[in-house]
Enzyme design. Structure first.
Site, short mmCIF file in Angstrom:
data_model
loop_
_atom_site.label_atom_id
_atom_site.label_comp_id
_atom_site.label_asym_id
_atom_site.label_seq_id
_atom_site.Cartn_x
_atom_site.Cartn_y
_atom_site.Cartn_z
N LYS A 128 -65.05 -52.55 8.25
CA LYS A 128 -66.15 -51.69 8.69
C LYS A 128 -65.84 -50.95 9.99
O LYS A 128 -66.34 -49.86 10.22
CB LYS A 128 -67.45 -52.48 8.82
CG LYS A 128 -67.99 -52.92 7.46
CD LYS A 128 -69.49 -53.10 7.46
CE LYS A 128 -69.99 -53.27 6.04
NZ LYS A 128 -71.38 -53.60 5.91
N LYS A 180 -74.50 -49.29 -1.02
CA LYS A 180 -75.62 -48.44 -0.58
C LYS A 180 -75.10 -47.25 0.21
O LYS A 180 -75.68 -46.18 0.21
CB LYS A 180 -76.54 -49.23 0.36
CG LYS A 180 -77.12 -50.50 -0.20
CD LYS A 180 -78.18 -51.02 0.78
CE LYS A 180 -78.43 -52.50 0.66
NZ LYS A 180 -77.72 -53.31 1.65
N LYS A 221 -66.27 -50.89 -4.19
CA LYS A 221 -67.50 -51.64 -4.43
C LYS A 221 -68.70 -50.70 -4.61
O LYS A 221 -68.78 -49.69 -3.90
CB LYS A 221 -67.74 -52.54 -3.21
CG LYS A 221 -68.83 -53.56 -3.39
CD LYS A 221 -68.96 -54.44 -2.16
CE LYS A 221 -70.01 -53.89 -1.23
NZ LYS A 221 -70.77 -54.90 -0.49
#
Ligand code: AQP
Length: 339
Positions: free
Chosen positions: A118, A204, A201
């Protein structure tokens, strides 16, 4: 006959209010909780303090929080049987996070792969909260002395860290203060992938809305997204071997399998020699049947903020009661003044 809950088990889990709740969140997490609530005491949190660790998720947090609450209830989580609440409403999460961070070696955090993913290339500019996120997650779980945590594939490492922190703390104070939380791995959809790229993946935060089935998608939108989902020019696989290097096909079959409880082999048998279109049509039917019902219910709930907010306030009171007692006991164990 109604089954009674296992008193000594306490389940804790949560979802970040980062918008665009999707099929992966449902099949990988929320759906499994619906089953767990029947026999266990469960706490389902909306982890908004985690959501603000990345700048792009700091907007619309209130709306996204209500969206997660609506998704929980629309999916079948019963607010009367379980505690549903918002993380930032219970101060104990932040407080315990600090106390635990004093018992967490930096080396343990340096191993966390999600931070590396991230934070990207510019780690020096990544917020401290993103780095210490796993300690806050440990605090979420341990604040309630939770014994079991349903985890997806990507959270396994963080749960392992929570276990290490609990053990380190107990060892230091020579007391079994925290239970060492166990993972609960349920269902077979541990990781759903993007409809546009079978190696990424379903997420969102993917900028492409076509990459995921949102829990608020209507029947028409679901059908269109499945029709447009990436496949390849080869025919439907005849056996497992023919799934090798075909991540998009594997993902669609995995979704079908999770929704219907048919095994991959059974699906291959059912559809082989048939056109991909037939498989996709059936997959759409299965998804529309389940997800559009959730979508309709979510939209209905989202028109009634007074009801949703009352559920969250009620959940907060129940969560706070447990949290406050545990924090008091913990401060007394540490030996702080005034406890
Ligand atoms: N693709 C997925 N397949 C299966 N399970 C998934 N989960 C998330 N994506 C998938 C599970 O959903 C729960 C809640 O996740 P979260 O809100 O904590 O955030 P996340 O894991 O970071 O989910 P996203 O959708 O990928 O969000 P962004 O894009 O904001 O990072 C977890 O149990 C997770 O395993």
């Amino acid at each position: 006959m109604e089954r009674t809950k296992t008193e000594d088990k306490l389940i804790f889990s949560g979802v970040q209010p980062t918008g665009n709740l999707h099929l992966g969140n449902y099949l990988g997490a929320i759906r499994n909780w619906v089953d767990l609530q029947n026999n266990n005491n469960c706490i389902f949190c909306i982890v908004d303090l985690h959501a603000i660790t990345t700048s792009e998720n700091r907007t619309q947090i209130l709306q996204n929080t209500r969206e997660v609450a609506a998704a929980y209830i629309a999916s079948g989580i019963d607010p009367q049987k379980n505690i549903i609440f918002v993380q930032s409403n219970v101060a104990g999460h932040s407080e315990l996070s600090w106390l635990l961070s004093c018992h967490t070696p930096i080396g343990w955090l340096n191993r966390m792969t999600q931070f590396k993913d991230k934070a990207g290339k510019n780690k020096e500019k990544a917020p401290l909260g993103l780095y210490s996120y796993p300690v806050l997650m440990a605090a979420d779980i341990l604040l309630y002395k939770s014994t079991h945590v349903p985890v997806g594939e990507d959270q396994k490492q963080h749960l392992e860290l929570s276990r290490d922190i609990a053990q380190a703390f107990n060892r230091y104070y020579n007391k079994e203060f925290f239970p060492v939380p166990e993972p609960v791995i349920s269902g077979n959809a541990t990781r759903l992938m993007s409809l546009k790229d079978g190696l990424k993946k379903m997420s969102k935060s993917d900028p492409s809305d076509q990459s995921r089935i949102n829990l608020t998608d209507s029947a028409d939108v679901i059908v269109k997204k499945i029709q447009k989902a990436k496949t390849d020019s080869d025919p439907f696989p005849l056996n497992h071997d023919q799934l090798t290097n075909r991540p998009e096909i594997k993902n669609l079959i995995n979704i079908y399998s999770t929704m219907t409880d048919l095994s991959v082999d059974e699906i291959i048998k059912k559809f082989n020699e048939k056109d991909f279109k037939i498989f996709k049509n059936e997959l759409s039917d299965v998804l529309v049947d389940k997800i559009s019902k959730i979508s309709v219910e979510m939209k209905k709930l989202l028109t009634d903020n007074i009801y949703l907010d009352s559920i969250l306030k009620n959940g907060c009171e129940k969560a706070e009661k447990i949290a406050n007692k545990n924090i008091r006991d913990l401060k007394s164990l540490i030996g702080f003044f005034g406890v």
